[in-house]
Scaffold this motif. Structure first.
Motif, PDB file in Angstrom:
ATOM      1  N   ASN A 226      -3.305  -5.093  -2.527  1.00  0.00           N
ATOM      2  CA  ASN A 226      -4.449  -4.738  -1.690  1.00  0.00           C
ATOM      3  C   ASN A 226      -5.350  -5.945  -1.422  1.00  0.00           C
TER       4      ASN A 226
ATOM      5  N   PRO B  89      -2.689  -0.081  -6.093  1.00  0.00           N
ATOM      6  CA  PRO B  89      -2.225  -1.181  -5.241  1.00  0.00           C
ATOM      7  C   PRO B  89      -2.542  -2.570  -5.816  1.00  0.00           C
TER       8      PRO B  89
ATOM      9  N   GLN C  40       0.843  -1.210   0.000  1.00  0.00           N
ATOM     10  CA  GLN C  40       0.000   0.000   0.000  1.00  0.00           C
ATOM     11  C   GLN C  40       0.874   1.255   0.000  1.00  0.00           C
TER      12      GLN C  40
END
Length: 163
Positions: free
Chosen positions: A71, A47, A37
């Motif tokens: 992510n 991400p 991130q």
């Protein structure tokens, strides 16, 4: 003319160059526990296109590598089922370092100390380009995701969980 910051070779970049893989270099200020991130934010990447390299192990303590979107997290239950293991868990940092030869936070799937099976979240292979660790903290390389299949024999799996 703007001079690009030179980044010294790592086992990962040596392997990529030896295999004539075209890649872009993306150094950034490393932040302890910042993860994918943080690097995505600092470098301006989505991400979802930043791929993290996770060293895990099965019930027999056999190491394996999982490549996952920055992510997303890994459903270890789904992963174990797909690879025929009883269970899978992340390695402790010092164990991961021993297997890969890289410091945690700088682990690349390329040029690892030990040969390990590599599993890649299947949706990563649908992306036109990814950034993945280049073998040092604060250093990502941009590549075609198919390189993971050709160089690492990465097998596609579906084990992503939204964070």
């Amino acid at each position: 003319m703007i001079k690009k910051a030179h980044v010294s070779e790592t086992p990962a970049t040596q392997l990529l160059r030896a295999n004539k893989v075209v890649f872009t270099e993306h150094p950034y200020e490393y932040l302890e526990h910042g993860g994918a991130q943080h690097s995505a934010e600092v470098l301006g990447f989505d991400p979802f296109t930043v791929v993290k390299t996770l060293v895990m192990q099965d019930q027999d303590a056999k190491p394996l590598i999982v490549l996952m979107h920055g992510n997303r997290t890994v459903s270890t239950k789904n992963l174990a089922r797909q690879i025929g293991a009883k269970w899978v868990e992340p390695c402790k940092p010092e164990v991961a370092q021993r297997h890969s030869g890289y410091m945690v936070g700088g682990t690349s799937p390329f040029g690892t100390r030990r040969q390990m099976p590599v599993y890649i979240e299947s949706t990563i292979l649908e992306l036109p380009r990814i950034v993945i660790n280049g073998g040092r903290r604060g250093y990502l390389v941009g590549i075609d995701p198919q390189v993971c299949v050709t160089l690492l024999a990465a097998k596609p799996v579906q084990c992503a969980l939204a964070e």
